[in-house]
Design a protein around this motif. Sequence first.
Motif, PDB file in Angstrom:
ATOM      1  N   THR A   1      -4.340   0.784   9.006  1.00 42.00           N
ATOM      2  CA  THR A   1      -4.094   1.176  10.392  1.00 42.00           C
ATOM      3  C   THR A   1      -4.518   0.025  11.298  1.00 42.00           C
ATOM      4  O   THR A   1      -5.252  -0.874  10.874  1.00 42.00           O
ATOM      5  CB  THR A   1      -4.911   2.422  10.767  1.00 42.00           C
TER       6      THR A   1
ATOM      7  N   ASP B   1       0.818  -1.214   0.000  1.00 40.81           N
ATOM      8  CA  ASP B   1       0.000   0.000   0.000  1.00 40.81           C
ATOM      9  C   ASP B   1       0.853   1.266   0.000  1.00 40.81           C
ATOM     10  O   ASP B   1       1.918   1.310   0.619  1.00 40.81           O
ATOM     11  CB  ASP B   1      -0.911   0.050   1.233  1.00 40.81           C
ATOM     12  N   ALA B   2       0.362   2.262  -0.687  1.00 36.43           N
ATOM     13  CA  ALA B   2       1.004   3.577  -0.625  1.00 36.43           C
ATOM     14  C   ALA B   2       0.871   4.096   0.797  1.00 36.43           C
ATOM     15  O   ALA B   2      -0.073   3.749   1.519  1.00 36.43           O
ATOM     16  CB  ALA B   2       0.325   4.530  -1.603  1.00 36.43           C
ATOM     17  N   GLU B   3       1.803   4.931   1.194  1.00 32.84           N
ATOM     18  CA  GLU B   3       1.815   5.422   2.568  1.00 32.84           C
ATOM     19  C   GLU B   3       0.503   6.097   2.962  1.00 32.84           C
ATOM     20  O   GLU B   3       0.018   5.919   4.080  1.00 32.84           O
ATOM     21  CB  GLU B   3       2.984   6.393   2.747  1.00 32.84           C
ATOM     22  N   ASP B   4      -0.095   6.830   2.043  1.00 35.63           N
ATOM     23  CA  ASP B   4      -1.343   7.529   2.358  1.00 35.63           C
ATOM     24  C   ASP B   4      -2.555   6.601   2.378  1.00 35.63           C
ATOM     25  O   ASP B   4      -3.645   7.009   2.729  1.00 35.63           O
ATOM     26  CB  ASP B   4      -1.577   8.690   1.387  1.00 35.63           C
ATOM     27  N   GLN B   5      -2.366   5.329   2.005  1.00 41.34           N
ATOM     28  CA  GLN B   5      -3.454   4.355   2.026  1.00 41.34           C
ATOM     29  C   GLN B   5      -3.148   3.190   2.966  1.00 41.34           C
ATOM     30  O   GLN B   5      -3.834   2.182   2.940  1.00 41.34           O
ATOM     31  CB  GLN B   5      -3.697   3.810   0.623  1.00 41.34           C
ATOM     32  N   ALA B   6      -2.131   3.334   3.771  1.00 48.35           N
ATOM     33  CA  ALA B   6      -1.681   2.238   4.627  1.00 48.35           C
ATOM     34  C   ALA B   6      -2.762   1.818   5.617  1.00 48.35           C
ATOM     35  O   ALA B   6      -3.499   2.654   6.152  1.00 48.35           O
ATOM     36  CB  ALA B   6      -0.427   2.647   5.376  1.00 48.35           C
TER      37      ALA B   6
END
Length: 185
Positions: A171, A164-169
């Motif tokens: 949580t 995943d891209a960092e902004d879609q990681a």
Amino acid sequence: MARPANAANDPERGARILDAALDVIAERGVQGASHRAIATQAGVPLGSLTYHFGGITDILEQAFARLADSIESVHRSGVAAATDREAACHAVADFVMDPVVSGRKRFVLMMQMYAYATQNERVAQVLRDWQRQVYVTLENHFSPDSARAIASVVEGCVMHRHFDAEDQALTRVSVLTAVEALSRP
């Protein structure tokens, strides 16, 4: 590189060779796991590999079994300590978010193990046994169907954490929400 043992009789040498094999696989893939590369990584003479193991296939099979055992012990310890379903959901989310479990090295090793299992029945059996143990551990808190669904989601979450891209990681909250939804009776 591991430090060579001083003693001629090294009871840890076999385990060191397997750990070195996993290091080589993580760096070069199964295709790059040669006797020479593993011996160099382990800091042992080349002949030690054939003394302790029946060949490169045996080393790979035992190394992947060692990997599966190590991951399962982390999973089992967290889930087994849970006192109820809610605590088990949190333990599963913690497992997914554990940086060692979902870190690059472990992820690469898991993908290599799955790929190798498509061509090696012994490693395929290691994976089946590992999955069965995960199900048994989860079934202490969840129904059999939920345990299988949760185990599948865990593997997918680990994969997504890697790509995943960092902004879609993912949580921890999103993982926990998914596990809780799957755990409902």
